[in-house]
Design an enzyme around this catalytic site. Structure first.
Site, PDB file in Angstrom:
ATOM      1  N   CYS A  52       0.808  -1.221   0.000  1.00  0.00           N
ATOM      2  CA  CYS A  52       0.000   0.000   0.000  1.00  0.00           C
ATOM      3  C   CYS A  52       0.847   1.280   0.000  1.00  0.00           C
ATOM      4  O   CYS A  52       0.308   2.371  -0.184  1.00  0.00           O
ATOM      5  CB  CYS A  52      -0.927   0.016   1.206  1.00  0.00           C
ATOM      6  SG  CYS A  52      -1.476  -1.612   1.722  1.00  0.00           S
TER       7      CYS A  52
ATOM      8  N   HIS B 180      -9.275   2.750  -1.260  1.00  0.00           N
ATOM      9  CA  HIS B 180      -7.847   2.463  -1.160  1.00  0.00           C
ATOM     10  C   HIS B 180      -7.365   1.590  -2.311  1.00  0.00           C
ATOM     11  O   HIS B 180      -7.208   0.376  -2.164  1.00  0.00           O
ATOM     12  CB  HIS B 180      -7.600   1.790   0.198  1.00  0.00           C
ATOM     13  CG  HIS B 180      -6.178   1.443   0.489  1.00  0.00           C
ATOM     14  ND1 HIS B 180      -5.092   2.035  -0.127  1.00  0.00           N
ATOM     15  CD2 HIS B 180      -5.645   0.544   1.373  1.00  0.00           C
ATOM     16  CE1 HIS B 180      -3.974   1.510   0.359  1.00  0.00           C
ATOM     17  NE2 HIS B 180      -4.281   0.609   1.254  1.00  0.00           N
TER      18      HIS B 180
END
Ligand SMILES: [Zn+2]
Lengths: 144, 388
Positions: free
Chosen positions: B83, B337
């Protein structure tokens, strides 16, 4: 033509779904089958490894011996999953948790027969071998 | 060696399901950054492509994007730290420019998560942790972060109500962000209403409302040498400090469960490099993949002492008008996300803030901004400090 080469893929037995089949720590599975949860220790420097490792990064050596996880650990934290990743949906709900044995910690599941309202951070638990519903092997934490 | 600047930022809309291929998705973020920088592909001499693997089928996406975006024959390569991939991309762009090898680099982050189902996606993310010893127990990101939430609540008396306040703040600003996935209002009461989806359990103690959503999206940050920045750009934003750190991939290898050591260490490095302290930050973007992640970020970045993150949100100090505005673009909790695109989107928000171009969410006159971007369960920590 020659015989089929023997592949030591014992580790595919580990957990509901195993993502690794070949590792130098394959003996871990034999120990589970014998009812023991084992970690490794570097014979040169004494570093203790759980999860077990075949190699010591401190000595750059692969001279490790197995030791049995015994006694009680303290529950550091846990979470009960109400939704599971693909491959684990049949197990829901289940609790993943972390036990602190002092010299090492163990990540695993809390035994199914321990209701969530009886689980408390800081409680003492032990690690025992478990057969999963799909006949695989892992270990779980039980109340002491 | 001179300074390094960000001269253009862009992102696609973050959506549940992008109606196009990954190269087309990347085009959206790239186009906006190029128009923002007012440059052409002639000006770019390298590209860095950032994502987490196994969501789409393309191997080596860098070469594909370089062709589609008109960046041949310049070099391109792929970087991955889950991420935080695009913050890692920024770090690499900085060093390539500092070294003198390149002058202007496009850092492109992308993720098209909708190509697989939600439970497949949980499995992929879970496999960003230790696949040999932990994934076989059925792990997923919400459950790992839930373990941190539990430890934080036990040690510091943080409550689920405190965590709900973080989601309420996120939604306050998410409603204003036309590129966010989740734009509905969220009230504190929704977390206690059994009829509300947000109150539903995911991994105890975290609820649906504590978790960000998967999304498809792309982002692009154009990074340039001081000389090129002054030549090409009226309002360059300077990279003042960068920090990056790692920790044990498996939980038994860690000692802290109430915070992320990789975030603490990355922050320390970035503050030191920039020669500033936490109180000098005027606006911040933190990696709120879960409400508890933002709470820990307050503490790991030094905005609050360990255990006192809850006071910051209760007193609304992290709102736009507060002493340290955090995630005034809605954060991951509102935007969604798209793993590899997230860091670039965070950087974009801070750059727009520092240029006084953030519109409805503009913080008053910020001089220095911070981006906190985490990969995996605190496995990779990246902190970037930017200034005007
Ligand atoms: Zn050793």
């Amino acid at each position: 033509m020659g015989k089929k080469k023997e592949v030591d893929d014992r580790f595919k037995k580990f957990g509901t779904v195993s993502f690794t089949s070949i590792t130098k720590t394959n003996d871990f599975i034999d120990f589970l089958e014998g009812g023991k949860v084992m970690g490794t220790r570097c014979k040169d420097c004494g570093l203790v490894f759980f999860p077990p490792r075949a190699d010591c990064y401190q000595c750059l050596a692969s001279n490790v011996e197995w030791f049995e996880v015994s006694g009680k650990g303290k529950l550091l934290t846990y979470s009960e999953l109400k939704f599971a990743p693909v491959g684990f949906q049949d197990d829901v709900p289940y609790c993943i948790a972390l036990l602190d044995y002092g010299k090492y910690k163990i990540f695993g599941r809390i035994a199914k027969d321990v209701p969530e309202n009886e689980i408390e951070v800081g409680m003492e638990m032990k690690t025992v071998v478990n057969k999963t519903s799909n006949e695989q092997l892992n270990y779980v934490f039980q109340k002491v | 060696m001179g300074k390094v600047a960000i001269i253009g930022v862009g992102q696609s809309s973050f959506v549940r399901s992008y109606p196009g291929s990954i190269r087309e998705l990347a085009f959206d973020g790239f186009k906006e950054s190029m128009q923002d920088a007012q440059i052409t592909t002639e000006n770019i001499d390298a590209s860095i492509i950032c994502s987490a693997p196994e969501y789409d089928k393309q191997r080596s996406p860098a070469g594909v994007f370089a062709e589609y975006l008109g960046l041949n024959p310049h070099p391109t390569f792929y970087v991955e730290s889950l991420c935080s991939s695009s913050s890692m991309g920024l770090r690499l762009a900085y060093s390539l420019i500092k070294s003198g090898l390149h002058d202007v680099i496009a850092v492109i982050g992308f993720q098209k998560m909708s190509e697989i189902s939600s439970s497949e996606s949980q499995e992929r993310m879970g496999r960003g942790a230790d696949i040999q010893w932990e994934s076989p127990f059925g792990t997923m990101m919400p459950a790992y972060y839930a373990m941190y939430a539990r430890a934080h609540m036990e040690k510091y008396g943080t409550t689920l109500d405190d965590l709900a306040l973080i989601r309420v703040k996120a939604a306050t600003y998410g409603q204003l962000n036309e590129k966010a996935v989740y734009r509905k209002p969220v009230t504190f009461e929704m977390f206690t209403d059994p009829e509300s989806r947000l109150a539903g359990p995911v991994a105890s103690p975290l609820r649906v409302g504590d978790c960000c959503a998967n999304a498809d999206g792309s982002s692009c940050v154009i990074v340039a040498s001081e000389e090129k920045a002054k030549d090409l750009c009226k309002k360059p934003v300077w990279i003042l400090g960068l920090g990056a750190a790692t920790t044990s991939v498996n939980l038994p290898g860690r000692d802290l469960f109430t915070g992320l050591t990789a975030a603490q260490q990355a922050a320390d490095q970035a503050y030191k490099m920039a020669g500033i302290s936490p109180k000098d930050i005027d606006v911040a973007e933190v990696h709120d993949c879960f409400t508890i992640a933002e709470m820990m970020a307050y503490e790991n970045l030094g905005f609050a002492k360990p255990g006192e993150g809850k006071d910051l949100i209760k007193s609304k100090e992290t709102y736009k008008e507060g002493s340290i505005p955090v995630n005034v673009d809605g954060g991951l909790l509102s935007k969604g996300h798209p793993i590899g695109a997230t860091g670039g989107s965070q950087i974009r928000t801070i750059v727009l803030q520092l240029r006084d171009e953030a519109g409805d969410i503009q913080v008053k006159n910020p001089e220095i901004g911070l981006v906190h971007n985490i990969g995996g369960v605190g496995l990779y920590g990246n902190v970037s400090i930017l200034g005007r």
